[in-house]
Design a protein around this motif. Sequence first.
Motif, PDB file in Angstrom:
ATOM      1  N   GLU A 140      64.087  64.685  21.040  1.00 27.58           N
ATOM      2  CA  GLU A 140      65.282  64.752  21.846  1.00 27.58           C
ATOM      3  C   GLU A 140      64.971  64.142  23.206  1.00 27.58           C
ATOM      4  O   GLU A 140      63.937  64.418  23.796  1.00 27.58           O
ATOM      5  N   PHE A 141      65.849  63.321  23.709  1.00 23.77           N
ATOM      6  CA  PHE A 141      65.658  62.653  24.992  1.00 23.77           C
ATOM      7  C   PHE A 141      66.789  63.077  25.905  1.00 23.77           C
ATOM      8  O   PHE A 141      67.930  62.686  25.725  1.00 23.77           O
ATOM      9  N   LEU A 142      66.474  63.932  26.888  1.00 23.90           N
ATOM     10  CA  LEU A 142      67.477  64.441  27.805  1.00 23.90           C
ATOM     11  C   LEU A 142      67.422  63.663  29.110  1.00 23.90           C
ATOM     12  O   LEU A 142      66.375  63.169  29.507  1.00 23.90           O
ATOM     13  N   ILE A 143      68.525  63.597  29.795  1.00 23.63           N
ATOM     14  CA  ILE A 143      68.594  62.920  31.083  1.00 23.63           C
ATOM     15  C   ILE A 143      68.828  63.972  32.150  1.00 23.63           C
ATOM     16  O   ILE A 143      69.800  64.718  32.094  1.00 23.63           O
ATOM     17  N   ALA A 144      67.915  64.034  33.110  1.00 21.95           N
ATOM     18  CA  ALA A 144      68.028  65.035  34.175  1.00 21.95           C
ATOM     19  C   ALA A 144      69.019  64.559  35.219  1.00 21.95           C
ATOM     20  O   ALA A 144      68.834  63.529  35.831  1.00 21.95           O
ATOM     21  N   MET A 145      70.083  65.281  35.397  1.00 24.26           N
ATOM     22  CA  MET A 145      71.004  64.976  36.483  1.00 24.26           C
ATOM     23  C   MET A 145      71.539  66.251  37.117  1.00 24.26           C
ATOM     24  O   MET A 145      72.311  66.206  38.051  1.00 24.26           O
ATOM     25  N   ASN A 146      71.120  67.371  36.577  1.00 20.56           N
ATOM     26  CA  ASN A 146      71.516  68.640  37.161  1.00 20.56           C
ATOM     27  C   ASN A 146      70.484  69.697  36.787  1.00 20.56           C
ATOM     28  O   ASN A 146      70.240  69.954  35.626  1.00 20.56           O
ATOM     29  N   LEU A 168      66.623  74.014  28.559  1.00 26.45           N
ATOM     30  CA  LEU A 168      65.207  74.007  28.174  1.00 26.45           C
ATOM     31  C   LEU A 168      64.690  75.419  27.901  1.00 26.45           C
ATOM     32  O   LEU A 168      63.924  75.631  26.957  1.00 26.45           O
ATOM     33  N   LYS A 169      65.110  76.373  28.690  1.00 29.31           N
ATOM     34  CA  LYS A 169      64.675  77.760  28.471  1.00 29.31           C
ATOM     35  C   LYS A 169      65.225  78.304  27.148  1.00 29.31           C
ATOM     36  O   LYS A 169      64.526  79.011  26.431  1.00 29.31           O
ATOM     37  N   LYS A 170      66.474  77.966  26.837  1.00 24.11           N
ATOM     38  CA  LYS A 170      67.085  78.443  25.591  1.00 24.11           C
ATOM     39  C   LYS A 170      66.466  77.771  24.360  1.00 24.11           C
ATOM     40  O   LYS A 170      66.242  78.404  23.343  1.00 24.11           O
ATOM     41  N   SER A 171      66.215  76.478  24.457  1.00 28.31           N
ATOM     42  CA  SER A 171      65.699  75.748  23.292  1.00 28.31           C
ATOM     43  C   SER A 171      64.192  75.914  23.129  1.00 28.31           C
ATOM     44  O   SER A 171      63.665  75.669  22.053  1.00 28.31           O
ATOM     45  N   GLN A 172      63.499  76.308  24.172  1.00 25.05           N
ATOM     46  CA  GLN A 172      62.057  76.574  24.155  1.00 25.05           C
ATOM     47  C   GLN A 172      61.245  75.494  23.437  1.00 25.05           C
ATOM     48  O   GLN A 172      60.540  75.784  22.474  1.00 25.05           O
ATOM     49  N   PRO A 173      61.308  74.273  23.921  1.00 25.35           N
ATOM     50  CA  PRO A 173      60.492  73.230  23.296  1.00 25.35           C
ATOM     51  C   PRO A 173      59.009  73.506  23.573  1.00 25.35           C
ATOM     52  O   PRO A 173      58.655  74.072  24.609  1.00 25.35           O
ATOM     53  N   GLY A 174      58.164  73.144  22.655  1.00 30.55           N
ATOM     54  CA  GLY A 174      56.731  73.362  22.844  1.00 30.55           C
ATOM     55  C   GLY A 174      56.160  72.497  23.963  1.00 30.55           C
ATOM     56  O   GLY A 174      55.311  72.921  24.727  1.00 30.55           O
ATOM     57  N   VAL A 175      56.661  71.277  24.053  1.00 29.19           N
ATOM     58  CA  VAL A 175      56.169  70.328  25.050  1.00 29.19           C
ATOM     59  C   VAL A 175      57.378  69.657  25.707  1.00 29.19           C
ATOM     60  O   VAL A 175      58.345  69.317  25.037  1.00 29.19           O
ATOM     61  N   ILE A 176      57.290  69.475  27.007  1.00 23.63           N
ATOM     62  CA  ILE A 176      58.327  68.753  27.732  1.00 23.63           C
ATOM     63  C   ILE A 176      57.667  67.555  28.397  1.00 23.63           C
ATOM     64  O   ILE A 176      56.698  67.705  29.137  1.00 23.63           O
ATOM     65  N   ASN A 177      58.165  66.375  28.099  1.00 23.61           N
ATOM     66  CA  ASN A 177      57.666  65.159  28.737  1.00 23.61           C
ATOM     67  C   ASN A 177      58.738  64.626  29.670  1.00 23.61           C
ATOM     68  O   ASN A 177      59.882  64.443  29.267  1.00 23.61           O
ATOM     69  N   PHE A 178      58.359  64.373  30.903  1.00 21.68           N
ATOM     70  CA  PHE A 178      59.257  63.744  31.861  1.00 21.68           C
ATOM     71  C   PHE A 178      58.907  62.268  31.907  1.00 21.68           C
ATOM     72  O   PHE A 178      57.747  61.908  32.079  1.00 21.68           O
ATOM     73  N   VAL A 179      59.891  61.409  31.757  1.00 24.61           N
ATOM     74  CA  VAL A 179      59.662  59.970  31.764  1.00 24.61           C
ATOM     75  C   VAL A 179      60.303  59.400  33.023  1.00 24.61           C
ATOM     76  O   VAL A 179      61.521  59.442  33.186  1.00 24.61           O
ATOM     77  N   ALA A 180      59.468  58.878  33.897  1.00 27.33           N
ATOM     78  CA  ALA A 180      59.968  58.277  35.132  1.00 27.33           C
ATOM     79  C   ALA A 180      60.156  56.785  34.893  1.00 27.33           C
ATOM     80  O   ALA A 180      59.241  56.094  34.457  1.00 27.33           O
ATOM     81  N   VAL A 220      73.237  56.087  21.708  1.00 23.68           N
ATOM     82  CA  VAL A 220      74.479  56.750  22.083  1.00 23.68           C
ATOM     83  C   VAL A 220      74.163  57.832  23.093  1.00 23.68           C
ATOM     84  O   VAL A 220      73.202  58.581  22.937  1.00 23.68           O
ATOM     85  N   LEU A 221      74.962  57.938  24.128  1.00 22.72           N
ATOM     86  CA  LEU A 221      74.807  58.970  25.140  1.00 22.72           C
ATOM     87  C   LEU A 221      75.782  60.091  24.807  1.00 22.72           C
ATOM     88  O   LEU A 221      76.976  59.863  24.622  1.00 22.72           O
ATOM     89  N   ARG A 222      75.268  61.293  24.694  1.00 23.33           N
ATOM     90  CA  ARG A 222      76.081  62.467  24.349  1.00 23.33           C
ATOM     91  C   ARG A 222      75.878  63.563  25.399  1.00 23.33           C
ATOM     92  O   ARG A 222      74.980  63.497  26.202  1.00 23.33           O
ATOM     93  N   ALA A 223      76.676  64.601  25.335  1.00 21.50           N
ATOM     94  CA  ALA A 223      76.536  65.770  26.206  1.00 21.50           C
ATOM     95  C   ALA A 223      76.150  66.965  25.367  1.00 21.50           C
ATOM     96  O   ALA A 223      76.653  67.153  24.267  1.00 21.50           O
ATOM     97  N   LYS A 224      75.246  67.761  25.874  1.00 24.63           N
ATOM     98  CA  LYS A 224      74.854  69.008  25.209  1.00 24.63           C
ATOM     99  C   LYS A 224      75.804  70.098  25.615  1.00 24.63           C
ATOM    100  O   LYS A 224      76.274  70.169  26.701  1.00 24.63           O
TER     101      LYS A 224
END
Length: 109
Positions: free
Chosen positions: A1-7, A15-27, A105-109
């Motif tokens: 899953e590739f999320l876009i941080a804007m808020n 992220l807390k609800k989905s509890q992914p094992g690893v979170i990668n931030f891509v700059a 495709v860009l979607r909203a969660k």
Amino acid sequence: EFLIAMNEEALVDYLKKSQPGVINFVACGELGDRALEDYECAKYIEGILQSREVDFTAVKDTVLVSSPGAKRLKDKGQGKDLEICLKLDYSQIVPYVKLQDGGVVLRAK
């Protein structure tokens, strides 16, 4: 899953609800410039996820003073875009990128 941080709030809640094992931030960046704003955003979100107190004003000041991306926006007369990008919790939508039918495709969660 590739999320876009804007808020921050909506993304951290997701992220807390989905509890992914690893979170990668891509700059991302442009023309070889490091995307300081993405790095600062990642550090900010990491701090919140780790329940550390993080000063958003310091993050914002760093971006405004030192980011090549912020300078480009100012130089292009897009300072208003920069103001919106640096508003905390501007939106409650968590956008994500999904591969679909050979495209992106860009979607909203």
